[in-house]
Design a protein around this motif. Structure first.
Motif, PDB file in Angstrom:
ATOM      1  N   LEU A 119       0.763  -0.905   0.160  1.00 27.74           N
ATOM      2  CA  LEU A 119       0.210   0.122   0.150  1.00 27.74           C
ATOM      3  C   LEU A 119       1.198   1.304  -0.552  1.00 27.74           C
ATOM      4  O   LEU A 119       1.686   1.475   0.385  1.00 27.74           O
ATOM      5  N   LEU A 120       0.595   1.701  -0.893  1.00 27.81           N
ATOM      6  CA  LEU A 120       1.310   2.897  -1.409  1.00 27.81           C
ATOM      7  C   LEU A 120       1.466   4.359  -0.775  1.00 27.81           C
ATOM      8  O   LEU A 120      -0.309   4.642  -1.282  1.00 27.81           O
ATOM      9  N   ASP A 121       1.485   5.471  -0.727  1.00 28.11           N
ATOM     10  CA  ASP A 121       1.012   7.072  -0.466  1.00 28.11           C
ATOM     11  C   ASP A 121       1.229   7.544  -1.620  1.00 28.11           C
ATOM     12  O   ASP A 121       1.940   6.677  -2.568  1.00 28.11           O
ATOM     13  N   LEU A 125       5.921   5.545  -1.686  1.00 25.67           N
ATOM     14  CA  LEU A 125       6.766   5.372  -0.404  1.00 25.67           C
ATOM     15  C   LEU A 125       5.017   4.443   0.254  1.00 25.67           C
ATOM     16  O   LEU A 125       3.910   4.959   0.471  1.00 25.67           O
ATOM     17  N   PRO A 126       5.852   3.371   1.309  1.00 27.10           N
ATOM     18  CA  PRO A 126       5.164   2.480   2.386  1.00 27.10           C
ATOM     19  C   PRO A 126       4.595   3.784   3.302  1.00 27.10           C
ATOM     20  O   PRO A 126       5.462   4.538   3.649  1.00 27.10           O
ATOM     21  N   LEU A 127       3.096   3.154   3.863  1.00 28.57           N
ATOM     22  CA  LEU A 127       2.845   4.207   4.806  1.00 28.57           C
ATOM     23  C   LEU A 127       3.967   3.763   6.164  1.00 28.57           C
ATOM     24  O   LEU A 127       3.994   2.741   5.997  1.00 28.57           O
ATOM     25  N   ALA A 128       3.472   5.262   7.341  1.00 32.20           N
ATOM     26  CA  ALA A 128       4.062   4.668   8.622  1.00 32.20           C
ATOM     27  C   ALA A 128       3.912   3.876   9.066  1.00 32.20           C
ATOM     28  O   ALA A 128       2.289   3.257   9.108  1.00 32.20           O
ATOM     29  N   ARG A 129       4.329   2.831  10.211  1.00 28.37           N
ATOM     30  CA  ARG A 129       3.792   1.742  10.943  1.00 28.37           C
ATOM     31  C   ARG A 129       2.295   2.356  11.326  1.00 28.37           C
ATOM     32  O   ARG A 129       2.617   3.779  11.617  1.00 28.37           O
ATOM     33  N   LEU A 130       1.441   2.022  12.119  1.00 27.92           N
ATOM     34  CA  LEU A 130       0.442   2.443  12.604  1.00 27.92           C
ATOM     35  C   LEU A 130       1.049   2.205  14.268  1.00 27.92           C
ATOM     36  O   LEU A 130       1.339   1.202  14.290  1.00 27.92           O
ATOM     37  N   GLN A 131       0.678   3.037  15.433  1.00 24.78           N
ATOM     38  CA  GLN A 131       1.363   2.174  16.685  1.00 24.78           C
ATOM     39  C   GLN A 131       0.791   3.119  17.573  1.00 24.78           C
ATOM     40  O   GLN A 131       0.095   4.661  16.910  1.00 24.78           O
TER      41      GLN A 131
ATOM     42  N   THR B 133      -0.885   7.154   8.651  1.00 25.01           N
ATOM     43  CA  THR B 133       0.354   8.396   7.624  1.00 25.01           C
ATOM     44  C   THR B 133       1.423   7.998   6.625  1.00 25.01           C
ATOM     45  O   THR B 133       1.163   6.493   6.984  1.00 25.01           O
ATOM     46  N   ASP B 134       1.468   8.496   5.552  1.00 20.53           N
ATOM     47  CA  ASP B 134       3.004   9.269   5.107  1.00 20.53           C
ATOM     48  C   ASP B 134       3.890   8.640   5.796  1.00 20.53           C
ATOM     49  O   ASP B 134       3.768   9.282   7.009  1.00 20.53           O
ATOM     50  N   SER B 144      -5.980   8.516  -1.233  1.00 15.93           N
ATOM     51  CA  SER B 144      -4.090   8.876  -1.052  1.00 15.93           C
ATOM     52  C   SER B 144      -3.782   7.928  -1.093  1.00 15.93           C
ATOM     53  O   SER B 144      -2.546   8.715  -1.366  1.00 15.93           O
ATOM     54  N   THR B 145      -4.160   6.669  -1.741  1.00  9.65           N
ATOM     55  CA  THR B 145      -3.204   5.662  -1.447  1.00  9.65           C
ATOM     56  C   THR B 145      -3.573   4.492  -2.174  1.00  9.65           C
ATOM     57  O   THR B 145      -4.675   4.680  -3.202  1.00  9.65           O
ATOM     58  N   THR B 146      -2.435   4.137  -2.696  1.00  6.96           N
ATOM     59  CA  THR B 146      -2.582   2.636  -4.016  1.00  6.96           C
ATOM     60  C   THR B 146      -1.997   1.678  -3.162  1.00  6.96           C
ATOM     61  O   THR B 146      -1.321   1.646  -3.120  1.00  6.96           O
ATOM     62  N   VAL B 147      -3.541   0.305  -3.575  1.00  5.66           N
ATOM     63  CA  VAL B 147      -2.193  -0.883  -3.727  1.00  5.66           C
ATOM     64  C   VAL B 147      -1.682  -0.914  -5.167  1.00  5.66           C
ATOM     65  O   VAL B 147      -2.234  -1.097  -6.193  1.00  5.66           O
TER      66      VAL B 147
END
Lengths: 158, 158
Positions: A119-121, A125-131, B133-134, B144-147
């Motif tokens: 899943l890219l922005d 680029l990949p998203l940040a890791r959810l925390q 978030t990105d 705003s995201t794409t697989v």
């Protein structure tokens, strides 16, 4: 906001728990895969069928249920001949759940030599890791958090 | 890290997709409620039975499956007489999924006059809302995201 406060007239598995209610609403493999595909641009019955590979009768039933529960809504296609299924605001809000599942799967359900979708922005680029964090932005986990049950003593209904 | 790379010898619903693999592993209402209760301190069969209210035969089967899939592990109780079920690291990592489900449920599955359980940090305050978030910390959503699908062309296996 419109709330989903019952499911098919049956009672909630655990009425006080937001996790349990969410599972009652969409806690089924096919329902969440349909939501995933709707987020990825699937709109028509055929789109969903091709992407999930689910049997048509199951797909029909799950789409109906997701519409009844306020996750998808039906729209006529511009041509007017087909019906499209579009995420409602509540359905779009499941994005965070889907991202959390994706990140868990990336970390735990693939061997090092296996490839997976990403899943890219908008920049690719990949998203940040959810925390999960506290209200000050400090990371929290299972050990540093506590579930406090609802006090239902002020409720007239059993 | 130990990866879960197959489920009960059956094939994945959608092998490239981390969301789909996660659902294959824990995408069932009872499994995720058991994980929820394990995070909230349930350890013994009786704990899980009281909290979920699930039938004993279903609970037995789901606990076995969660152990097989590396989400829970069995431990002998200090007394040595009972068996306890403890979250593995992979199971603990489902915390983010459970928090995401909880927050969705809080927002969408309760009417304004309904009370619900709450997840609190060590200071007794609710967690911050999870926000995808990105990599720069900018909020992203479905639009705003794409697989991007995995390229499996370099794989010898079909």
């Amino acid at each position: 906001m419109k709330h989903i406060t019952s499911v098919d007239g049956s009672s909630w598995t655990d009425p006080d728990c937001p996790v349990a209610r969410t599972l009652d609403i969409v806690g089924d493999r096919w329902s969440l895969l349909i939501v995933r595909d709707a987020m990825d641009g699937a709109r028509s019955f055929t789109d969903f069928q091709h992407r999930t590979g689910v049997a048509r009768n199951i797909l029909t039933e799950r789409l109906r249920r997701l519409v009844d529960r306020g996750i998808l809504r039906r729209e006529a296609a511009p041509s007017g001949r087909r019906q499209l299924y579009v995420l409602t605001d509540a359905g779009r809000d499941l994005f965070t759940v889907i991202v959390a599942m994706r990140q868990w799967g990336e970390g735990h359900a693939f061997a090092d030599d296996e490839t997976h979708s990403v899943l890219l922005d908008a920049s690719g680029l990949p998203l940040a890791r959810l925390q999960p964090t506290d209200s000050h932005g400090v990371a929290v986990d299972v050990d540093s958090t506590t579930v406090v049950r609802a006090d239902r003593s002020d409720h007239a209904t059993p």
